[in-house]
Design a protein around this motif. Structure first.
Motif, PDB file in Angstrom:
ATOM      1  N   LEU A  18      11.407  12.739  -2.903  1.00 26.38           N
ATOM      2  CA  LEU A  18      11.795  11.310  -2.612  1.00 26.38           C
ATOM      3  C   LEU A  18      12.777  10.734  -2.310  1.00 26.38           C
ATOM      4  N   CYS A  65       0.908   5.284   4.685  1.00 27.92           N
ATOM      5  CA  CYS A  65       1.832   5.444   3.640  1.00 27.92           C
ATOM      6  C   CYS A  65       2.399   5.075   3.359  1.00 27.92           C
ATOM      7  N   ILE A 120       6.668   4.957  -4.665  1.00 28.35           N
ATOM      8  CA  ILE A 120       6.202   6.501  -5.058  1.00 28.35           C
ATOM      9  C   ILE A 120       8.146   6.578  -5.835  1.00 28.35           C
ATOM     10  N   ARG A 174       8.423  12.640  -6.535  1.00 26.43           N
ATOM     11  CA  ARG A 174       9.329  11.121  -6.714  1.00 26.43           C
ATOM     12  C   ARG A 174      10.766  10.995  -6.697  1.00 26.43           C
ATOM     13  N   GLU A 231       3.678   3.308   0.296  1.00 29.09           N
ATOM     14  CA  GLU A 231       4.458   3.892  -0.833  1.00 29.09           C
ATOM     15  C   GLU A 231       5.416   4.823  -0.475  1.00 29.09           C
ATOM     16  N   LEU A 232       6.223   4.380   0.527  1.00 32.72           N
ATOM     17  CA  LEU A 232       7.778   4.403   0.413  1.00 32.72           C
ATOM     18  C   LEU A 232       8.656   3.909  -1.056  1.00 32.72           C
ATOM     19  N   VAL A 282       3.754  12.753   1.310  1.00 28.19           N
ATOM     20  CA  VAL A 282       3.897  11.330   0.708  1.00 28.19           C
ATOM     21  C   VAL A 282       2.421  11.005   1.212  1.00 28.19           C
TER      22      VAL A 282
END
Length: 437
Positions: free
Chosen positions: A348, A383, A390, A345, A386-387, A278
């Motif tokens: 995750l 990041c 994404i 994506r 972004e969790l 990520v």
């Protein structure tokens, strides 16, 4: 839970006048790109209704700020870009239409990071958005103007957009609550795109209750009061790798976790093996922007005929030239890089969902940003934002304390649940904990 602030004023004209006075007193913040010239007239109409005992809705006469990539009929729609300075919206975005139906007054358009590209709000039309408490520090981005305006008292609430953290980062910086809803393509109708895979629109306010109210309204739902939740029996996963090593922020974060523990939840340390991927992931917007943006421009009479024309004009921040040149290369979506981003994506989402299921977790916790900013320049937030961006899951940032210098620190909660209701209820309980501690 903090007191709700988004309530119909008893005197709509006086309320708008007071907010306009606050706007006039804070030009140095560069928070706004323009005020709605009809705001006072709209307030007078709402006041007449109030005298007759009629309310247009739950936001009757409430002034709100809207980020300038969200269409408001008859007002400019510039994205902070000089090349779009003459563009005007011909119709309201879906979320704005719903706000107006609920009685809200769109008071002003917020400055933003040009094109919504950055985590610092700087535009060729509005300059740098300054932090209301720390004028030499950025208010964050890309929805920094919305955050600065609310924090400075120009309105009690605003709308921002969030692609990679653009609601949550400036809300963390300015001590606000910022909700990134899960991705719903239909809700972006009338909003300039950055990344079709990641774009969302959400509230930037002072309390979780107000976030729930605006969220319900812009999604066409019936607003309801959040029910109090005990944290006893709640299980939360703490992603330790995102805690950062900045001493002043870490101290606030440790105190916040201690305050939560005293309320009875189980805090589980989480190791997220996918996190390094990520951290180095190339943003999907790099490949999606040109295709979506060119299509958006074609919907607006008088707009440039494409991103190439804007780049050729030179009417934008020069520092974005390298990024724009990269984006111009992408003329189709299904490139190997785009497909790799979509695959990350899916992985995750699966990873977070499985961890939540196996650990019986109600949500994941981590600091909203890795470090607090110290200048007007871009401060990489890490990041953490972004969790949610994404994965597409919903996340919310709430203030959990301030540093010794008084700079706010945000705590982010990410929920793998399908709807935002569970996340908002959980966030309200955590908010109450920090309010009392």
């Amino acid at each position: 839970m903090k007191k709700q602030r988004l309530i119909p004023p008893t005197d709509c004209v006086a309320e708008i006048t007071r907010r306009l006075t606050t706007i006039d007193a804070n030009p140095q913040l560069n928070a706004l790109l323009g005020v709605n010239p009809d705001a006072l007239a709209e307030a007078a109409q709402y006041q007449q209704l109030r005298r007759r005992g009629q309310l247009a809705g739950p936001l009757h006469g409430v002034p709100l700020i809207v980020k300038d990539n969200i269409a408001c009929a008859g007002l400019p729609l510039t994205l902070g870009c000089a090349a779009l300075a003459q563009l005007r919206a011909t119709a309201d975005a879906l979320v704005v239409r719903r706000l107006r139906q609920a009685g809200a007054i769109i008071l002003a358009r917020a400055n933003m990071s040009e094109f919504a590209f950055d985590v610092r709000s700087r535009s060729s039309l509005g300059g740098d958005v300054h932090h209301p408490q720390f004028p030499v520090i950025t208010a964050g981005g890309s929805s920094g103007g919305s955050a600065a305006a609310v924090a400075a008292g120009m309105a009690e609430g605003a709308l921002g957009t969030d692609t990679g953290g653009s609601i949550r980062i400036p809300c963390s910086y300015t001590g606000l609550v910022g909700l990134r809803p899960r991705v719903r393509r239909a809700q972006m109708q009338g909003i300039a795109p950055l990344s079709l895979s990641k774009d969302t629109v959400g509230p930037m306010v002072h309390s979780v209750q107000d976030a729930a109210l605006l969220h319900a309204i812009i999604h066409g739902q019936m607003p309801s009061t959040l029910e109090p939740l005990s944290l006893k029996g709640v299980r939360l996963g703490v992603i330790r790798a995102l805690e950062g090593d900045a001493p002043e922020q870490r101290a606030v974060w440790d105190d916040a976790l201690a305050a939560l523990r005293r309320q009875g939840p189980t805090l589980v340390d989480i190791d997220l093996p996918i996190l390094p991927e990520v951290a180095i992931a190339t943003c999907l917007s790099l490949y999606e922007f040109r295709v979506a943006f060119d299509a958006w421009l074609r919907q607006h009479p008088g707009a440039p005929d494409g991103l190439q024309t804007i780049v050729a004009s030179g009417q934008f921040l020069p520092e974005f030239m390298p990024l724009l040149n990269q984006m111009l290369v992408s003329q189709t979506l299904r490139t190997p890089q785009w497909l790799a981003g979509r695959q990350l994506r899916r992985r995750l989402r699966q990873t977070l969902g499985l961890m939540a299921e196996q650990g019986r977790l109600d949500g994941f916790l981590y600091p909203t940003v890795g470090r607090i900013p110290d200048s007007l320049e871009k401060m990489p937030p890490g990041c953490a934002p972004e969790l949610a961006a994404i994965s597409g899951f919903a996340a919310i940032t709430i203030p959990c304390g301030v540093t010794r210098a008084g700079f706010p620190v945000g705590l982010e909660i990410l929920s793998p649940a399908g709807e935002e209701s569970a996340l908002l209820t959980l966030a309200a309980a955590c908010e109450t904990t920090f309010t009392l501690s």
